[in-house]
Design a protein around this motif. Sequence first.
Motif, PDB file in Angstrom:
ATOM      1  N   ALA A  56     -47.306 -38.916 -26.191  1.00  0.00           N
ATOM      2  CA  ALA A  56     -48.243 -39.493 -25.234  1.00  0.00           C
ATOM      3  C   ALA A  56     -48.038 -38.887 -23.854  1.00  0.00           C
ATOM      4  O   ALA A  56     -46.944 -38.471 -23.495  1.00  0.00           O
ATOM      5  N   LEU A  57     -49.104 -38.843 -23.060  1.00  0.00           N
ATOM      6  CA  LEU A  57     -49.069 -38.206 -21.755  1.00  0.00           C
ATOM      7  C   LEU A  57     -49.011 -39.231 -20.642  1.00  0.00           C
ATOM      8  O   LEU A  57     -49.581 -40.304 -20.735  1.00  0.00           O
ATOM      9  N   ASN A  58     -48.328 -38.849 -19.530  1.00  0.00           N
ATOM     10  CA  ASN A  58     -48.304 -39.654 -18.332  1.00  0.00           C
ATOM     11  C   ASN A  58     -48.580 -38.739 -17.152  1.00  0.00           C
ATOM     12  O   ASN A  58     -47.911 -37.716 -17.003  1.00  0.00           O
ATOM     13  N   PRO A  59     -49.553 -39.062 -16.312  1.00  0.00           N
ATOM     14  CA  PRO A  59     -49.852 -38.198 -15.175  1.00  0.00           C
ATOM     15  C   PRO A  59     -48.722 -38.227 -14.155  1.00  0.00           C
ATOM     16  O   PRO A  59     -47.933 -39.164 -14.103  1.00  0.00           O
ATOM     17  N   VAL A  60     -48.661 -37.197 -13.293  1.00  0.00           N
ATOM     18  CA  VAL A  60     -47.628 -37.120 -12.279  1.00  0.00           C
ATOM     19  C   VAL A  60     -48.260 -37.262 -10.907  1.00  0.00           C
ATOM     20  O   VAL A  60     -49.476 -37.204 -10.737  1.00  0.00           O
ATOM     21  N   SER A  61     -47.421 -37.392  -9.910  1.00  0.00           N
ATOM     22  CA  SER A  61     -47.903 -37.553  -8.548  1.00  0.00           C
ATOM     23  C   SER A  61     -48.317 -36.211  -7.970  1.00  0.00           C
ATOM     24  O   SER A  61     -47.926 -35.149  -8.453  1.00  0.00           O
ATOM     25  N   SER A  62     -49.110 -36.284  -6.905  1.00  0.00           N
ATOM     26  CA  SER A  62     -49.541 -35.063  -6.232  1.00  0.00           C
ATOM     27  C   SER A  62     -48.363 -34.351  -5.587  1.00  0.00           C
ATOM     28  O   SER A  62     -48.408 -33.140  -5.367  1.00  0.00           O
ATOM     29  N   ALA A  63     -47.294 -35.096  -5.263  1.00  0.00           N
ATOM     30  CA  ALA A  63     -46.115 -34.484  -4.660  1.00  0.00           C
ATOM     31  C   ALA A  63     -45.480 -33.479  -5.614  1.00  0.00           C
ATOM     32  O   ALA A  63     -45.037 -32.400  -5.197  1.00  0.00           O
ATOM     33  N   LEU A  64     -45.433 -33.805  -6.905  1.00  0.00           N
ATOM     34  CA  LEU A  64     -44.855 -32.892  -7.880  1.00  0.00           C
ATOM     35  C   LEU A  64     -45.735 -31.662  -8.056  1.00  0.00           C
ATOM     36  O   LEU A  64     -45.239 -30.550  -8.227  1.00  0.00           O
ATOM     37  N   VAL A  65     -47.044 -31.849  -8.012  1.00  0.00           N
ATOM     38  CA  VAL A  65     -47.960 -30.701  -8.086  1.00  0.00           C
ATOM     39  C   VAL A  65     -47.721 -29.782  -6.900  1.00  0.00           C
ATOM     40  O   VAL A  65     -47.693 -28.548  -7.043  1.00  0.00           O
ATOM     41  N   SER A  66     -47.515 -30.361  -5.730  1.00  0.00           N
ATOM     42  CA  SER A  66     -47.257 -29.561  -4.530  1.00  0.00           C
ATOM     43  C   SER A  66     -45.960 -28.768  -4.666  1.00  0.00           C
ATOM     44  O   SER A  66     -45.869 -27.630  -4.194  1.00  0.00           O
ATOM     45  N   ILE A  67     -44.964 -29.370  -5.311  1.00  0.00           N
ATOM     46  CA  ILE A  67     -43.693 -28.670  -5.524  1.00  0.00           C
ATOM     47  C   ILE A  67     -43.902 -27.450  -6.403  1.00  0.00           C
ATOM     48  O   ILE A  67     -43.400 -26.356  -6.113  1.00  0.00           O
ATOM     49  N   PHE A  68     -44.663 -27.599  -7.485  1.00  0.00           N
ATOM     50  CA  PHE A  68     -44.930 -26.464  -8.368  1.00  0.00           C
ATOM     51  C   PHE A  68     -45.750 -25.397  -7.647  1.00  0.00           C
ATOM     52  O   PHE A  68     -45.524 -24.199  -7.839  1.00  0.00           O
ATOM     53  N   GLU A  69     -46.706 -25.822  -6.827  1.00  0.00           N
ATOM     54  CA  GLU A  69     -47.501 -24.851  -6.071  1.00  0.00           C
ATOM     55  C   GLU A  69     -46.624 -24.080  -5.094  1.00  0.00           C
ATOM     56  O   GLU A  69     -46.785 -22.859  -4.923  1.00  0.00           O
ATOM     57  N   LEU A  70     -45.695 -24.770  -4.453  1.00  0.00           N
ATOM     58  CA  LEU A  70     -44.796 -24.113  -3.502  1.00  0.00           C
ATOM     59  C   LEU A  70     -43.899 -23.095  -4.200  1.00  0.00           C
ATOM     60  O   LEU A  70     -43.739 -21.958  -3.732  1.00  0.00           O
ATOM     61  N   GLU A  71     -43.321 -23.483  -5.344  1.00  0.00           N
ATOM     62  CA  GLU A  71     -42.448 -22.562  -6.073  1.00  0.00           C
ATOM     63  C   GLU A  71     -43.250 -21.394  -6.661  1.00  0.00           C
ATOM     64  O   GLU A  71     -42.739 -20.266  -6.744  1.00  0.00           O
ATOM     65  N   TYR A  72     -44.480 -21.658  -7.052  1.00  0.00           N
ATOM     66  CA  TYR A  72     -45.343 -20.575  -7.558  1.00  0.00           C
ATOM     67  C   TYR A  72     -45.595 -19.557  -6.457  1.00  0.00           C
ATOM     68  O   TYR A  72     -45.528 -18.347  -6.671  1.00  0.00           O
ATOM     69  N   ARG A  73     -45.910 -20.048  -5.254  1.00  0.00           N
ATOM     70  CA  ARG A  73     -46.185 -19.144  -4.142  1.00  0.00           C
ATOM     71  C   ARG A  73     -44.955 -18.340  -3.749  1.00  0.00           C
ATOM     72  O   ARG A  73     -45.051 -17.176  -3.355  1.00  0.00           O
ATOM     73  N   SER A 110     -40.047 -34.015 -19.607  1.00  0.00           N
ATOM     74  CA  SER A 110     -39.482 -35.220 -20.206  1.00  0.00           C
ATOM     75  C   SER A 110     -39.571 -36.372 -19.211  1.00  0.00           C
ATOM     76  O   SER A 110     -39.323 -36.203 -18.015  1.00  0.00           O
ATOM     77  N   ASP A 111     -39.937 -37.548 -19.695  1.00  0.00           N
ATOM     78  CA  ASP A 111     -40.030 -38.698 -18.800  1.00  0.00           C
ATOM     79  C   ASP A 111     -38.671 -39.112 -18.245  1.00  0.00           C
ATOM     80  O   ASP A 111     -38.603 -39.891 -17.297  1.00  0.00           O
ATOM     81  N   LEU A 112     -37.597 -38.574 -18.811  1.00  0.00           N
ATOM     82  CA  LEU A 112     -36.271 -38.838 -18.253  1.00  0.00           C
ATOM     83  C   LEU A 112     -36.104 -38.192 -16.883  1.00  0.00           C
ATOM     84  O   LEU A 112     -35.210 -38.562 -16.115  1.00  0.00           O
ATOM     85  N   LEU A 113     -36.962 -37.214 -16.582  1.00  0.00           N
ATOM     86  CA  LEU A 113     -36.868 -36.490 -15.311  1.00  0.00           C
ATOM     87  C   LEU A 113     -37.841 -37.022 -14.262  1.00  0.00           C
ATOM     88  O   LEU A 113     -37.906 -36.485 -13.159  1.00  0.00           O
ATOM     89  N   GLU A 114     -38.582 -38.055 -14.609  1.00  0.00           N
ATOM     90  CA  GLU A 114     -39.617 -38.544 -13.704  1.00  0.00           C
ATOM     91  C   GLU A 114     -39.047 -39.005 -12.374  1.00  0.00           C
ATOM     92  O   GLU A 114     -39.636 -38.789 -11.311  1.00  0.00           O
ATOM     93  N   HIS A 115     -37.886 -39.656 -12.400  1.00  0.00           N
ATOM     94  CA  HIS A 115     -37.294 -40.191 -11.170  1.00  0.00           C
ATOM     95  C   HIS A 115     -36.115 -39.349 -10.692  1.00  0.00           C
ATOM     96  O   HIS A 115     -35.266 -39.836  -9.930  1.00  0.00           O
ATOM     97  N   ALA A 116     -36.069 -38.099 -11.120  1.00  0.00           N
ATOM     98  CA  ALA A 116     -35.021 -37.191 -10.641  1.00  0.00           C
ATOM     99  C   ALA A 116     -35.248 -36.879  -9.163  1.00  0.00           C
ATOM    100  O   ALA A 116     -36.375 -36.989  -8.662  1.00  0.00           O
ATOM    101  N   PRO A 117     -34.202 -36.488  -8.441  1.00  0.00           N
ATOM    102  CA  PRO A 117     -34.378 -36.142  -7.019  1.00  0.00           C
ATOM    103  C   PRO A 117     -35.364 -34.992  -6.837  1.00  0.00           C
ATOM    104  O   PRO A 117     -35.577 -34.182  -7.740  1.00  0.00           O
ATOM    105  N   GLU A 118     -35.943 -34.927  -5.666  1.00  0.00           N
ATOM    106  CA  GLU A 118     -36.924 -33.876  -5.384  1.00  0.00           C
ATOM    107  C   GLU A 118     -36.323 -32.481  -5.536  1.00  0.00           C
ATOM    108  O   GLU A 118     -37.003 -31.553  -5.972  1.00  0.00           O
ATOM    109  N   THR A 119     -35.052 -32.339  -5.198  1.00  0.00           N
ATOM    110  CA  THR A 119     -34.404 -31.029  -5.330  1.00  0.00           C
ATOM    111  C   THR A 119     -34.350 -30.575  -6.787  1.00  0.00           C
ATOM    112  O   THR A 119     -34.453 -29.381  -7.071  1.00  0.00           O
TER     113      THR A 119
END
Length: 287
Positions: A56-73, A110-119
């Motif tokens: 099953a899927l769970n959407p993520v916050s826009s903050a996590l999308v921004s993190i992936f965009e930053l690392e992609y750039r 993994s949903d185990l990583l949902e509340h992991a620190p931003e770093t």
Amino acid sequence: MAPRKKSSIPSWIERVARSLSGWALDGLTPVPERVQKPRVQSKLRGRLTEAVSVNALNPVSSALVSIFELEYRELRPRAPMPALEIKFRRFTSLNTTIRLREGRLIVRLSDLLEHAPETIHHAIAHILLAKLYRKPIAPVYADKYRRYTQSEAVAKQAERIRQTRGRKRISTPQGHLYDLDEVFEAVNLRFFHGLLGRPTLTWSAHVAKRMLGHYDAAHNTIVVSRVFDRPGTPRYAIEYLLYHEMLHLKHPVRVRAGRRCVHSREFQAEERLFPELELAKAYLKRL
């Protein structure tokens, strides 16, 4: 003929609208016309992989999308930014996955990583993207992710999830030539004074030569490859294999300074007590 009605929209707005016609609406992210699909390789389960799950899927916050965009750039400063689809899934371990499909990056965590620190989210994004686009992985990110996932708290949580969500394929301890229950009791009496509790013992589903045996602590199960259950297999080889896995029961995996210690000094010292150690290792190499 009626005169043409003049548009009420200022001409400069029309020009801007036409210039943005090739952009998506989510934050003006450019839509690439065609992105070449890189080669995707799968790794072992429990590590960072490029694969797909079916949970099953769970959407993520826009903050996590921004993190992936930053690392992609950071990794691809001149490449167009692809659309991102990031969701959490109920994996049975700390799996994280990434795929590039039709110009869209599909990430499953993994949903185990949902509340992991931003770093840690930054480290995951960097590692996955670097693997996908074959870029060097920064050691600082690799070390940060390893230390987090191998910490005592996270390791215990992952083990608990494996017990509740995971399923173990159990065959039978009775083989064509060897009975694992009988071999276990003989080894237990010979080396452990018969005091070691017997876990679930089973032959593997297939004749595996790369993974000859393993102890699954989450399900308290020892699995032995069927490659040993055939004429010509010396008794000391199957006894050594079980002895090795039984030592994992006696000496569980430890975490020291963020590193998993699978074969401790005590483990290795006891392993050397097996009388036919060299003969057994030589036989295993010939398989």
